[in-house]
Motif scaffolding. Structure first.
Motif, PDB file in Angstrom:
ATOM      1  N   PHE A   6      10.761   3.743   1.792  1.00 48.01           N
ATOM      2  CA  PHE A   6       9.492   4.003   1.139  1.00 48.01           C
ATOM      3  C   PHE A   6       8.386   3.184   1.794  1.00 48.01           C
ATOM      4  O   PHE A   6       8.548   1.981   2.045  1.00 48.01           O
ATOM      5  CB  PHE A   6       9.546   3.642  -0.350  1.00 48.01           C
ATOM      6  CG  PHE A   6      10.236   4.664  -1.210  1.00 48.01           C
ATOM      7  CD1 PHE A   6       9.672   5.909  -1.412  1.00 48.01           C
ATOM      8  CD2 PHE A   6      11.443   4.391  -1.818  1.00 48.01           C
ATOM      9  CE1 PHE A   6      10.292   6.862  -2.210  1.00 48.01           C
ATOM     10  CE2 PHE A   6      12.075   5.323  -2.619  1.00 48.01           C
ATOM     11  CZ  PHE A   6      11.500   6.569  -2.817  1.00 48.01           C
ATOM     12  N   ALA A   7       7.266   3.826   2.050  1.00 48.60           N
ATOM     13  CA  ALA A   7       6.036   3.165   2.501  1.00 48.60           C
ATOM     14  C   ALA A   7       6.279   2.230   3.680  1.00 48.60           C
ATOM     15  O   ALA A   7       5.879   1.064   3.661  1.00 48.60           O
ATOM     16  CB  ALA A   7       5.379   2.403   1.361  1.00 48.60           C
ATOM     17  N   ASN A   8       6.916   2.773   4.741  1.00 50.75           N
ATOM     18  CA  ASN A   8       7.126   1.988   5.963  1.00 50.75           C
ATOM     19  C   ASN A   8       7.724   0.623   5.682  1.00 50.75           C
ATOM     20  O   ASN A   8       7.161  -0.417   6.014  1.00 50.75           O
ATOM     21  CB  ASN A   8       5.824   1.858   6.746  1.00 50.75           C
ATOM     22  CG  ASN A   8       5.379   3.168   7.344  1.00 50.75           C
ATOM     23  OD1 ASN A   8       6.151   3.824   8.024  1.00 50.75           O
ATOM     24  ND2 ASN A   8       4.153   3.561   7.070  1.00 50.75           N
ATOM     25  N   ASN A   9       8.873   0.639   5.024  1.00 55.33           N
ATOM     26  CA  ASN A   9       9.687  -0.555   4.791  1.00 55.33           C
ATOM     27  C   ASN A   9       9.218  -1.445   3.646  1.00 55.33           C
ATOM     28  O   ASN A   9       9.688  -2.580   3.530  1.00 55.33           O
ATOM     29  CB  ASN A   9       9.841  -1.397   6.065  1.00 55.33           C
ATOM     30  CG  ASN A   9      10.561  -0.651   7.167  1.00 55.33           C
ATOM     31  OD1 ASN A   9      11.563   0.007   6.920  1.00 55.33           O
ATOM     32  ND2 ASN A   9      10.029  -0.725   8.374  1.00 55.33           N
ATOM     33  N   VAL A  10       8.294  -0.988   2.788  1.00 56.77           N
ATOM     34  CA  VAL A  10       8.057  -1.716   1.537  1.00 56.77           C
ATOM     35  C   VAL A  10       9.366  -1.776   0.761  1.00 56.77           C
ATOM     36  O   VAL A  10       9.729  -2.795   0.179  1.00 56.77           O
ATOM     37  CB  VAL A  10       6.939  -1.047   0.713  1.00 56.77           C
ATOM     38  CG1 VAL A  10       6.885  -1.606  -0.696  1.00 56.77           C
ATOM     39  CG2 VAL A  10       5.590  -1.260   1.393  1.00 56.77           C
ATOM     40  N   ILE A  11      10.088  -0.651   0.754  1.00 60.90           N
ATOM     41  CA  ILE A  11      11.456  -0.623   0.237  1.00 60.90           C
ATOM     42  C   ILE A  11      12.310   0.066   1.289  1.00 60.90           C
ATOM     43  O   ILE A  11      12.031   1.193   1.677  1.00 60.90           O
ATOM     44  CB  ILE A  11      11.552   0.133  -1.098  1.00 60.90           C
ATOM     45  CG1 ILE A  11      10.714  -0.555  -2.165  1.00 60.90           C
ATOM     46  CG2 ILE A  11      13.011   0.230  -1.561  1.00 60.90           C
ATOM     47  CD1 ILE A  11      10.639   0.197  -3.473  1.00 60.90           C
ATOM     48  N   LEU A  29       4.307   5.597  -3.383  1.00 62.55           N
ATOM     49  CA  LEU A  29       4.990   4.954  -2.256  1.00 62.55           C
ATOM     50  C   LEU A  29       5.537   6.067  -1.367  1.00 62.55           C
ATOM     51  O   LEU A  29       6.470   6.768  -1.747  1.00 62.55           O
ATOM     52  CB  LEU A  29       6.124   4.048  -2.751  1.00 62.55           C
ATOM     53  CG  LEU A  29       5.700   2.765  -3.468  1.00 62.55           C
ATOM     54  CD1 LEU A  29       6.917   2.075  -4.073  1.00 62.55           C
ATOM     55  CD2 LEU A  29       4.969   1.820  -2.529  1.00 62.55           C
ATOM     56  N   ARG A  30       4.955   6.242  -0.224  1.00 67.85           N
ATOM     57  CA  ARG A  30       5.273   7.408   0.596  1.00 67.85           C
ATOM     58  C   ARG A  30       6.719   7.370   1.097  1.00 67.85           C
ATOM     59  O   ARG A  30       7.148   6.366   1.682  1.00 67.85           O
ATOM     60  CB  ARG A  30       4.302   7.495   1.779  1.00 67.85           C
ATOM     61  CG  ARG A  30       2.878   7.705   1.326  1.00 67.85           C
ATOM     62  CD  ARG A  30       1.879   7.628   2.463  1.00 67.85           C
ATOM     63  NE  ARG A  30       0.516   7.680   1.943  1.00 67.85           N
ATOM     64  CZ  ARG A  30      -0.586   7.481   2.659  1.00 67.85           C
ATOM     65  NH1 ARG A  30      -0.471   7.195   3.955  1.00 67.85           N
ATOM     66  NH2 ARG A  30      -1.778   7.549   2.102  1.00 67.85           N
ATOM     67  N   PRO A  31       7.470   8.439   0.908  1.00 68.61           N
ATOM     68  CA  PRO A  31       8.863   8.488   1.374  1.00 68.61           C
ATOM     69  C   PRO A  31       8.911   8.781   2.869  1.00 68.61           C
ATOM     70  O   PRO A  31       9.152   9.910   3.308  1.00 68.61           O
ATOM     71  CB  PRO A  31       9.449   9.636   0.544  1.00 68.61           C
ATOM     72  CG  PRO A  31       8.288  10.550   0.300  1.00 68.61           C
ATOM     73  CD  PRO A  31       7.076   9.652   0.179  1.00 68.61           C
ATOM     74  N   ASN A  46       0.846  -1.192   0.000  1.00 74.20           N
ATOM     75  CA  ASN A  46       0.000   0.000   0.000  1.00 74.20           C
ATOM     76  C   ASN A  46       0.882   1.242   0.000  1.00 74.20           C
ATOM     77  O   ASN A  46       2.059   1.177   0.365  1.00 74.20           O
ATOM     78  CB  ASN A  46      -0.888   0.018   1.248  1.00 74.20           C
ATOM     79  CG  ASN A  46      -1.688  -1.256   1.405  1.00 74.20           C
ATOM     80  OD1 ASN A  46      -2.373  -1.688   0.493  1.00 74.20           O
ATOM     81  ND2 ASN A  46      -1.597  -1.863   2.583  1.00 74.20           N
ATOM     82  N   SER A  47       0.313   2.377  -0.368  1.00 74.80           N
ATOM     83  CA  SER A  47       1.096   3.611  -0.348  1.00 74.80           C
ATOM     84  C   SER A  47       1.603   3.917   1.056  1.00 74.80           C
ATOM     85  O   SER A  47       2.646   4.545   1.225  1.00 74.80           O
ATOM     86  CB  SER A  47       0.264   4.775  -0.880  1.00 74.80           C
ATOM     87  OG  SER A  47      -0.898   4.958  -0.092  1.00 74.80           O
ATOM     88  N   TRP A  48       0.866   3.468   2.075  1.00 75.77           N
ATOM     89  CA  TRP A  48       1.264   3.686   3.469  1.00 75.77           C
ATOM     90  C   TRP A  48       2.028   2.498   4.041  1.00 75.77           C
ATOM     91  O   TRP A  48       2.426   2.515   5.196  1.00 75.77           O
ATOM     92  CB  TRP A  48       0.029   3.964   4.329  1.00 75.77           C
ATOM     93  CG  TRP A  48      -0.973   2.843   4.332  1.00 75.77           C
ATOM     94  CD1 TRP A  48      -1.034   1.788   5.191  1.00 75.77           C
ATOM     95  CD2 TRP A  48      -2.049   2.658   3.409  1.00 75.77           C
ATOM     96  NE1 TRP A  48      -2.075   0.956   4.871  1.00 75.77           N
ATOM     97  CE2 TRP A  48      -2.728   1.469   3.780  1.00 75.77           C
ATOM     98  CE3 TRP A  48      -2.523   3.385   2.305  1.00 75.77           C
ATOM     99  CZ2 TRP A  48      -3.835   0.995   3.077  1.00 75.77           C
ATOM    100  CZ3 TRP A  48      -3.624   2.900   1.617  1.00 75.77           C
ATOM    101  CH2 TRP A  48      -4.266   1.724   2.008  1.00 75.77           C
ATOM    102  N   GLY A  49       2.220   1.434   3.242  1.00 78.37           N
ATOM    103  CA  GLY A  49       2.947   0.263   3.712  1.00 78.37           C
ATOM    104  C   GLY A  49       2.039  -0.792   4.302  1.00 78.37           C
ATOM    105  O   GLY A  49       0.844  -0.856   3.993  1.00 78.37           O
ATOM    106  N   TYR A  50       2.587  -1.679   5.121  1.00 81.96           N
ATOM    107  CA  TYR A  50       1.837  -2.700   5.859  1.00 81.96           C
ATOM    108  C   TYR A  50       1.052  -3.625   4.928  1.00 81.96           C
ATOM    109  O   TYR A  50      -0.167  -3.705   4.983  1.00 81.96           O
ATOM    110  CB  TYR A  50       0.889  -2.039   6.869  1.00 81.96           C
ATOM    111  CG  TYR A  50       1.559  -1.029   7.752  1.00 81.96           C
ATOM    112  CD1 TYR A  50       2.569  -1.411   8.636  1.00 81.96           C
ATOM    113  CD2 TYR A  50       1.218   0.315   7.696  1.00 81.96           C
ATOM    114  CE1 TYR A  50       3.196  -0.481   9.440  1.00 81.96           C
ATOM    115  CE2 TYR A  50       1.845   1.255   8.509  1.00 81.96           C
ATOM    116  CZ  TYR A  50       2.834   0.843   9.382  1.00 81.96           C
ATOM    117  OH  TYR A  50       3.463   1.776  10.170  1.00 81.96           O
TER     118      TYR A  50
END
Length: 404
Positions: A374-379, A94-96, A18-22
């Motif tokens: 990015f996006a709380n550890n997506v990347i 993807l939120r930085p 998700n854009s916010w991760g998780y």
């Protein structure tokens, strides 16, 4: 958000979330019921992740209106009536998350995601009042419950301004010693430690104690002193509505700690935030935001003030096509005037979207300095060969969103 190609600063990778991760939420169902006369109802949600796990939604509450001007409810809320947002650009990719302290949602004022008994009152036109007592299914001493009381209001002067304010009680033990200490330690381990031996740096443990004067033990002792305090947060926001096509908002947040030494706040003492959007014409919209943060002095050191800033542009290309871009900056972390290396951050995005009646598809290019996340550890940005976090991280996400 699925990124067929990206880089963590060291390896070429793929990632999705998700854009916010998780995780990656591919479906959600919001269920809302209301009586025919509009005097009673409920809200709940069922969320489905690509991992095929089901979870509860953001809300699970029921409500009744004994009077036209009073709504009483109980449950879990995602109530954002008082929240002050300034969302644009990379917020929808993807939120930085390494490039800001305060997010776009709630930048100017916080929303209410609490659990408890809530009353919402509209005693007159343009005035809204909200109060929540955090009564849960766990038996709790009454004084502890009421230390967590929260309440606020919003008043609109038509065509001129909107004024909002709220109080958020933090209650007993509002600073979790272990969580705060762990966060502080992780930051020190990743960002502050300097050594020629990268493997040694990676393998440091809590028992290793002190790193160049930034000590784990000092942080631990300071944080523990806050455990048991009755703390609170005050927030206020003023939105200017007098200029056509312009939104201008100013938000102030003050976190009050009653401990005499002010000795253990990892979070900020005060936030001053400013946000603006201007609809130049039917096709062009400009956005800008910024925030300044001050911190309490801990037992041994004073965390330096920091600031974040950003700007973005949205442009309608016609035929359902739109383009957007933004730029974000977060200043360096420092203690007692000594700035840590590679702790500032620059992030940017540029994307294009094709909208449909009930959804959109889009693609963007995003970048972030100093091994940002990015996006709380997506990347998550990797260290380079000498163990330092100073790499450029980038991604090309494809965005898919539908609603019915």
């Amino acid at each position: 958000m699925a990124a067929p190609v990206a880089s963590d600063g060291k390896d070429t990778v793929t990632a999705a979330g998700n854009s916010w991760g998780y995780g990656a939420r591919t479906a959600r169902l919001n269920v809302n019921g209301k009586s025919e006369d509009g005097t009673a109802g409920f809200s709940m949600g069922i969320y489905n992740d690509v991992s095929m796990s089901l979870s509860a939604g953001d809300e699970a509450n029921l409500w009744i209106k004994p009077l036209d001007i009073v709504k009483v409810s109980y449950g879990k809320y995602d109530n954002n009536t008082l929240r002050g947002d300034l969302c644009y650009g990379s917020w929808n990719w993807l939120r930085p998350t390494s490039s800001w302290i305060a997010e776009d949602e709630g930048l100017l004022m916080s929303g209410n995601g609490a659990t408890g008994l809530m009353a919402e009152i509209t005693p007159m036109e343009n005035l809204y009042i909200q109060a929540l007592v955090p009564i849960t299914t766990t038996q709790t001493k009454a004084d502890e419950t009421y230390k967590n009381l929260r309440g606020g209001f919003a008043y609109t002067i038509p065509g001129t301004a909107k004024i909002k304010a709220q109080y958020i009680g933090k209650g007993k033990g509002s600073v979790d010693a272990e969580d705060a200490t762990s966060a502080y330690y992780e930051f020190m381990r990743q960002r502050i430690v300097t050594t020629d031996d990268a493997d040694t740096a990676k393998n440091k443990t809590k028992a290793d104690g002190e790193y160049e004067g930034w000590t784990y033990h000092a942080a631990k002792d300071a944080v523990k002193k806050a455990d048991g305090n009755s703390d609170c947060t005050f927030e206020a926001e003023v939105d200017v509505l007098a200029v056509e096509n312009l939104f201008l908002g100013l938000g102030i947040q003050y976190n009050n700690i009653k401990d005499a030494d002010k000795s253990a706040k990892i979070d900020n003492q005060m936030k001053i935030a400013l946000g603006a959007t201007y609809q130049v014409n039917d096709d062009l919209k400009l956005s800008a935001s910024g925030a300044f943060f001050t911190y309490y002095k801990t037992k041994d050191v004073k965390t330096d003030s920091r600031f974040q800033a950003g700007a973005g542009v949205d442009y309608n290309l016609g035929d359902g096509l739109s383009a957007n871009a933004d730029f974000r900056y977060l200043s360096k972390f420092g203690i007692d005037g000594e700035k840590a290396d590679n702790t500032d951050s620059i992030a940017f995005s540029a994307g294009i979207q094709k909208g449909f009646s009930n959804g959109y598809i889009g693609v963007a290019f995003q970048g972030q300095t100093n091994s940002g996340t990015f996006a709380n550890n997506v990347i998550t940005g990797a260290t380079n060969d000498d163990g330092k976090y100073k790499n450029f991280v980038w991604a090309i996400p494809i965005a898919l969103s539908v609603w019915f």
